[in-house]
Design a protein around this motif. Sequence first.
Motif, mmCIF file in Angstrom:
data_model
loop_
_atom_site.group_PDB
_atom_site.id
_atom_site.type_symbol
_atom_site.label_atom_id
_atom_site.label_comp_id
_atom_site.label_asym_id
_atom_site.label_seq_id
_atom_site.Cartn_x
_atom_site.Cartn_y
_atom_site.Cartn_z
ATOM 1 N N PHE A 1 0.827 -1.205 0.000
ATOM 2 C CA PHE A 1 0.000 0.000 0.000
ATOM 3 C C PHE A 1 0.865 1.261 0.000
ATOM 4 C CE2 PHE A 1 -2.474 3.239 2.309
ATOM 5 C CZ PHE A 1 -3.525 3.374 1.414
ATOM 6 N N LEU A 2 1.935 1.250 0.771
ATOM 7 C CA LEU A 2 2.840 2.410 0.775
ATOM 8 C C LEU A 2 3.494 2.613 -0.587
ATOM 9 C CD1 LEU A 2 4.527 2.105 4.283
ATOM 10 C CD2 LEU A 2 2.828 3.761 3.530
ATOM 11 N N PHE A 3 3.917 1.517 -1.223
ATOM 12 C CA PHE A 3 4.499 1.637 -2.553
ATOM 13 C C PHE A 3 3.455 2.091 -3.574
ATOM 14 C CE2 PHE A 3 8.212 -0.579 -1.009
ATOM 15 C CZ PHE A 3 9.227 -0.075 -1.808
ATOM 16 N N ALA A 4 2.204 1.653 -3.408
ATOM 17 C CA ALA A 4 1.139 2.097 -4.319
ATOM 18 C C ALA A 4 0.892 3.597 -4.170
ATOM 19 C CB ALA A 4 -0.145 1.312 -4.044
ATOM 20 N N LEU A 5 0.902 4.081 -2.933
ATOM 21 C CA LEU A 5 0.781 5.527 -2.719
ATOM 22 C C LEU A 5 1.973 6.266 -3.295
ATOM 23 C CD1 LEU A 5 -0.550 5.948 0.918
ATOM 24 C CD2 LEU A 5 -1.637 6.694 -1.183
ATOM 25 N N TRP A 6 3.159 5.693 -3.111
ATOM 26 C CA TRP A 6 4.396 6.299 -3.577
ATOM 27 C C TRP A 6 4.435 6.362 -5.098
ATOM 28 C CZ3 TRP A 6 9.911 4.006 -2.664
ATOM 29 C CH2 TRP A 6 10.847 5.032 -2.639
ATOM 30 N N ALA A 7 3.734 5.457 -5.761
ATOM 31 C CA ALA A 7 3.653 5.503 -7.226
ATOM 32 C C ALA A 7 2.515 6.407 -7.697
ATOM 33 C CB ALA A 7 3.451 4.096 -7.774
ATOM 34 N N ALA A 8 1.423 6.470 -6.941
ATOM 35 C CA ALA A 8 0.249 7.222 -7.388
ATOM 36 C C ALA A 8 0.432 8.730 -7.269
ATOM 37 C CB ALA A 8 -0.975 6.792 -6.597
ATOM 38 N N VAL A 9 1.134 9.182 -6.257
ATOM 39 C CA VAL A 9 1.278 10.634 -6.061
ATOM 40 C C VAL A 9 2.011 11.299 -7.224
ATOM 41 C CG1 VAL A 9 2.338 12.389 -4.586
ATOM 42 C CG2 VAL A 9 0.996 10.551 -3.567
ATOM 43 N N PRO A 10 3.201 10.814 -7.639
ATOM 44 C CA PRO A 10 3.820 11.469 -8.802
ATOM 45 C C PRO A 10 3.064 11.212 -10.100
ATOM 46 C CG PRO A 10 5.217 9.693 -8.001
ATOM 47 C CD PRO A 10 4.102 9.832 -7.046
ATOM 48 N N THR A 11 2.334 10.107 -10.174
ATOM 49 C CA THR A 11 1.527 9.854 -11.371
ATOM 50 C C THR A 11 0.448 10.913 -11.512
ATOM 51 O OG1 THR A 11 1.919 7.480 -11.208
ATOM 52 C CG2 THR A 11 0.044 8.185 -12.523
ATOM 53 N N LEU A 12 -0.246 11.194 -10.434
ATOM 54 C CA LEU A 12 -1.289 12.217 -10.485
ATOM 55 C C LEU A 12 -0.710 13.617 -10.641
ATOM 56 C CD1 LEU A 12 -3.666 10.810 -7.753
ATOM 57 C CD2 LEU A 12 -3.941 10.717 -10.230
ATOM 58 N N ARG A 13 0.460 13.821 -10.097
ATOM 59 C CA ARG A 13 1.097 15.144 -10.179
ATOM 60 C C ARG A 13 1.519 15.485 -11.600
ATOM 61 N NH1 ARG A 13 5.886 16.781 -6.135
ATOM 62 N NH2 ARG A 13 5.082 18.853 -5.814
ATOM 63 N N HIS A 14 2.022 14.487 -12.331
ATOM 64 C CA HIS A 14 2.527 14.718 -13.687
ATOM 65 C C HIS A 14 1.647 14.016 -14.721
ATOM 66 C CE1 HIS A 14 6.113 16.389 -11.892
ATOM 67 N NE2 HIS A 14 6.257 15.291 -11.174
ATOM 68 N N TRP A 15 0.358 13.907 -14.465
ATOM 69 C CA TRP A 15 -0.560 13.120 -15.285
ATOM 70 C C TRP A 15 -0.515 13.506 -16.760
ATOM 71 C CZ3 TRP A 15 -3.354 8.903 -14.082
ATOM 72 C CH2 TRP A 15 -4.336 8.516 -14.971
ATOM 73 N N ASP A 16 -0.577 14.781 -17.067
ATOM 74 C CA ASP A 16 -0.655 15.224 -18.468
ATOM 75 C C ASP A 16 0.632 14.981 -19.242
ATOM 76 O OD1 ASP A 16 -3.266 16.063 -18.214
ATOM 77 O OD2 ASP A 16 -2.697 18.084 -17.593
ATOM 78 N N GLY A 17 1.765 14.929 -18.574
ATOM 79 C CA GLY A 17 3.030 14.757 -19.273
ATOM 80 C C GLY A 17 3.479 13.315 -19.406
ATOM 81 N N LEU A 18 2.762 12.377 -18.794
ATOM 82 C CA LEU A 18 3.167 10.972 -18.826
ATOM 83 C C LEU A 18 2.502 10.235 -19.980
ATOM 84 C CD1 LEU A 18 2.914 10.089 -15.035
ATOM 85 C CD2 LEU A 18 4.992 10.435 -16.361
ATOM 86 N N ALA A 19 3.146 9.157 -20.388
ATOM 87 C CA ALA A 19 2.558 8.294 -21.409
ATOM 88 C C ALA A 19 1.363 7.547 -20.809
ATOM 89 C CB ALA A 19 3.600 7.299 -21.908
ATOM 90 N N GLY A 20 0.465 7.115 -21.656
ATOM 91 C CA GLY A 20 -0.743 6.428 -21.196
ATOM 92 C C GLY A 20 -0.446 5.166 -20.405
ATOM 93 N N GLN A 21 0.547 4.399 -20.832
ATOM 94 C CA GLN A 21 0.898 3.172 -20.117
ATOM 95 C C GLN A 21 1.424 3.472 -18.722
ATOM 96 O OE1 GLN A 21 3.701 1.554 -22.864
ATOM 97 N NE2 GLN A 21 2.142 0.473 -24.050
ATOM 98 N N THR A 22 2.215 4.510 -18.598
ATOM 99 C CA THR A 22 2.754 4.878 -17.287
ATOM 100 C C THR A 22 1.655 5.402 -16.387
ATOM 101 O OG1 THR A 22 4.828 5.440 -18.392
ATOM 102 C CG2 THR A 22 4.564 6.198 -16.141
#
Length: 117
Positions: free
Chosen positions: A71-92
Amino acid sequence: MSAGSEGGGATAVRTPPFGISQRIRSRAIWAVSLFTAAIPPAIVGLGIATATDDQANVAMPLAFLFWALGFLFALWAAVPTLRHWDGLAGQTRWLGSLPLLSVSLFLSLALLMPLLR
């Protein structure tokens, strides 16, 4: 005066920092691995709890530890994903958000199951 300067225009998509996609991927993979590692101790712990009266069950705390770390790793992955959502590739985007979405879906189902009985 341009349409973008009035505040109603679209903002430019900023590129995410170098290496953020790799960090998101590795954190999401760790989250899924830890969630998967929690399954065998949970099954063994449930079997011990239902078959015996032994209260010294080491498997269930081990399963909870793996799940909590996942769960901690999932949070650790989700926060930067949501922060940089528009600049990331769809798969990421999907890889970074799905571990936390699956946990929230699992917890929602666990909370709703007693109500459905």
